[in-house]
Structure formats: C-alpha cells, structure tokens
Design a protein around this motif. Structure first.
Motif, PDB file in Angstrom:
ATOM      1  N   HIS A  40      16.384  -8.571  54.815  1.00  0.00           N
ATOM      2  CA  HIS A  40      17.555  -9.184  54.181  1.00  0.00           C
ATOM      3  C   HIS A  40      17.274  -9.676  52.768  1.00  0.00           C
ATOM      4  CE1 HIS A  40      19.880  -8.844  57.826  1.00  0.00           C
ATOM      5  NE2 HIS A  40      18.865  -9.354  58.494  1.00  0.00           N
ATOM      6  N   PHE A  41      15.996  -9.686  52.354  1.00  0.00           N
ATOM      7  CA  PHE A  41      15.651 -10.117  51.003  1.00  0.00           C
ATOM      8  C   PHE A  41      15.832  -8.991  49.994  1.00  0.00           C
ATOM      9  CE2 PHE A  41      13.144 -13.305  53.358  1.00  0.00           C
ATOM     10  CZ  PHE A  41      13.637 -14.439  52.750  1.00  0.00           C
ATOM     11  N   ASP A  42      15.795  -7.754  50.457  1.00  0.00           N
ATOM     12  CA  ASP A  42      15.900  -6.610  49.560  1.00  0.00           C
ATOM     13  C   ASP A  42      17.349  -6.415  49.113  1.00  0.00           C
ATOM     14  OD1 ASP A  42      13.192  -6.115  49.942  1.00  0.00           O
ATOM     15  OD2 ASP A  42      13.563  -4.786  51.647  1.00  0.00           O
ATOM     16  N   SER A  49      21.113  -9.030  47.465  1.00  0.00           N
ATOM     17  CA  SER A  49      20.586  -9.168  48.820  1.00  0.00           C
ATOM     18  C   SER A  49      21.499 -10.044  49.673  1.00  0.00           C
ATOM     19  CB  SER A  49      19.184  -9.783  48.786  1.00  0.00           C
ATOM     20  OG  SER A  49      19.264 -11.154  48.453  1.00  0.00           O
ATOM     21  N   HIS A  50      21.353  -9.927  50.992  1.00  0.00           N
ATOM     22  CA  HIS A  50      22.122 -10.776  51.904  1.00  0.00           C
ATOM     23  C   HIS A  50      21.782 -12.252  51.668  1.00  0.00           C
ATOM     24  CE1 HIS A  50      23.825  -7.458  53.984  1.00  0.00           C
ATOM     25  NE2 HIS A  50      22.702  -7.054  54.569  1.00  0.00           N
ATOM     26  N   PHE A  51      20.514 -12.547  51.390  1.00  0.00           N
ATOM     27  CA  PHE A  51      20.134 -13.940  51.173  1.00  0.00           C
ATOM     28  C   PHE A  51      20.725 -14.500  49.886  1.00  0.00           C
ATOM     29  CE2 PHE A  51      16.763 -13.497  54.396  1.00  0.00           C
ATOM     30  CZ  PHE A  51      17.119 -14.599  55.146  1.00  0.00           C
ATOM     31  N   PHE A  52      20.832 -13.684  48.851  1.00  0.00           N
ATOM     32  CA  PHE A  52      21.461 -14.145  47.618  1.00  0.00           C
ATOM     33  C   PHE A  52      22.924 -14.474  47.882  1.00  0.00           C
ATOM     34  CE2 PHE A  52      23.886 -13.550  43.746  1.00  0.00           C
ATOM     35  CZ  PHE A  52      23.216 -14.425  42.891  1.00  0.00           C
ATOM     36  N   ARG A  53      23.605 -13.611  48.658  1.00  0.00           N
ATOM     37  CA  ARG A  53      25.008 -13.869  49.006  1.00  0.00           C
ATOM     38  C   ARG A  53      25.139 -15.181  49.783  1.00  0.00           C
ATOM     39  NH1 ARG A  53      28.223  -8.880  48.758  1.00  0.00           N
ATOM     40  NH2 ARG A  53      26.744  -7.191  48.402  1.00  0.00           N
ATOM     41  N   GLU A  55      23.028 -17.732  49.815  1.00  0.00           N
ATOM     42  CA  GLU A  55      22.692 -18.848  48.936  1.00  0.00           C
ATOM     43  C   GLU A  55      23.853 -19.167  48.003  1.00  0.00           C
ATOM     44  OE1 GLU A  55      18.695 -19.930  46.654  1.00  0.00           O
ATOM     45  OE2 GLU A  55      19.710 -18.183  45.816  1.00  0.00           O
ATOM     46  N   SER A  56      24.501 -18.147  47.480  1.00  0.00           N
ATOM     47  CA  SER A  56      25.644 -18.348  46.592  1.00  0.00           C
ATOM     48  C   SER A  56      26.809 -19.001  47.337  1.00  0.00           C
ATOM     49  CB  SER A  56      26.105 -17.010  46.008  1.00  0.00           C
ATOM     50  OG  SER A  56      25.070 -16.426  45.260  1.00  0.00           O
ATOM     51  N   THR A  57      26.977 -18.650  48.595  1.00  0.00           N
ATOM     52  CA  THR A  57      28.066 -19.204  49.392  1.00  0.00           C
ATOM     53  C   THR A  57      27.876 -20.695  49.651  1.00  0.00           C
ATOM     54  OG1 THR A  57      28.402 -17.078  50.476  1.00  0.00           O
ATOM     55  CG2 THR A  57      29.302 -19.005  51.585  1.00  0.00           C
ATOM     56  N   ILE A  58      26.648 -21.116  49.910  1.00  0.00           N
ATOM     57  CA  ILE A  58      26.421 -22.527  50.262  1.00  0.00           C
ATOM     58  C   ILE A  58      26.046 -23.397  49.067  1.00  0.00           C
ATOM     59  CG2 ILE A  58      25.812 -21.996  52.632  1.00  0.00           C
ATOM     60  CD1 ILE A  58      22.905 -22.421  51.934  1.00  0.00           C
ATOM     61  N   ALA A  59      25.819 -22.790  47.904  1.00  0.00           N
ATOM     62  CA  ALA A  59      25.439 -23.571  46.719  1.00  0.00           C
ATOM     63  C   ALA A  59      26.544 -24.564  46.370  1.00  0.00           C
ATOM     64  CB  ALA A  59      25.179 -22.636  45.542  1.00  0.00           C
ATOM     65  N   GLY A  60      26.155 -25.791  46.114  1.00  0.00           N
ATOM     66  CA  GLY A  60      27.106 -26.818  45.707  1.00  0.00           C
ATOM     67  C   GLY A  60      27.872 -27.472  46.834  1.00  0.00           C
ATOM     68  N   ARG A  61      27.632 -27.074  48.063  1.00  0.00           N
ATOM     69  CA  ARG A  61      28.325 -27.690  49.197  1.00  0.00           C
ATOM     70  C   ARG A  61      27.750 -29.080  49.450  1.00  0.00           C
ATOM     71  NH1 ARG A  61      31.291 -24.386  47.813  1.00  0.00           N
ATOM     72  NH2 ARG A  61      31.675 -22.394  48.786  1.00  0.00           N
TER      73      ARG A  61
END
Length: 143
Positions: A40-42, A49-53, A55-61
C-alpha cells in the motif's frame, strides 16, 4: 513513512517495534502482514499510494477514533513465509477456544459480545447518541 521520513523501508523493518517509540513495546507486524502492508506504500497508476490518500483524508482532523477488541477471537497460527494454515493449526485453535480451560476467556467474551450485538435497541441507541454528538459539535464549531 508516507513522506519518506521514516528509515524503515523494507517489510522486515516492520517486524520489530520502531526505534522512535520511547518505551518498551511489542508493536510490530508479522512478516506476511508487513509484506501485505508494504504493497500500500507504492504509488498506484494514479501516482498516489493508498497511504498518501489515507493520510490526506485524516490530515487536520480534530478526532480520529480507533478501537480494538481484546480477546474477541483467537488467530490461527500461520506459516510466516507463505501465510498458509495447516490442518493441525486450525484444529489446535478450535480445540483451545471450544474445549480447553485456556479458551474460557474467549468463550466468556463471545457471550459478552452477543449481548451487545444482538440487542437492536441498544445498537439504535448508540447510533442516535453518535449522531447527536456529531450534530452538537458541528453546530458549536460553526458558531
């Protein structure tokens, strides 16, 4: 790890607790879990990557809820290299949970969980309470 600031770059690095954890910990993945996780890191076809998505979704929560159940089930032992189960490992796990004294904790937890999950009124009450909290906090943050 998603920003490249973590020195752990191989699945094998995830099988031990990270060095930056300041206390004694057994947080680590099994090798087959780490290999699956590292996929999922690739970056995908989109270049993300899935992890970037995630991380972007939960950033600032303000709040992120993570819940873990303890002693709800017993994991069947797998072969570390190829993730397979053996007939004996499945039988041993079933015997432990259903017959052995050691499995009493799992049987008791199953009875306890049955009360929670079988009660529809209780489930609706949880949903109503959750919605109420979300609405109340949304109104207070809009003010």
């Amino acid at each position: 790890m998603t920003k490249g600031d973590d020195p752990r770059t191989e699945p094998e690095h995830l099988t031990v607790a990270p060095k930056w954890v300041p206390f004694r910990s057994n947080i680590a993945y099994r090798l087959y879990e780490a290999k699956r996780l590292s996929d999922h890191f690739d970056a995908k076809v989109s270049g993300v990557s899935h992890f970037f998505r995630m991380e972007s979704t939960i950033a600032g929560r303000k709040v992120i809820v993570v819940h873990s159940w303890s002693k709800v089930g017993k994991e069947v032992t797998r072969n570390e290299q190829d993730e397979t189960y053996t007939r004996n490992s499945v039988a041993e796990t079933i015997r432990l949970v259903i017959v052995e004294e050691e499995g009493r904790v799992y049987r008791n937890k199953a009875k306890e969980m049955n009360v929670l999950f079988a009660d529809k009124d209780l489930q609706y009450q949880y949903i109503d309470n959750f919605v109420e909290v979300v609405q109340r906090n949304r109104k207070s943050s809009d003010a």
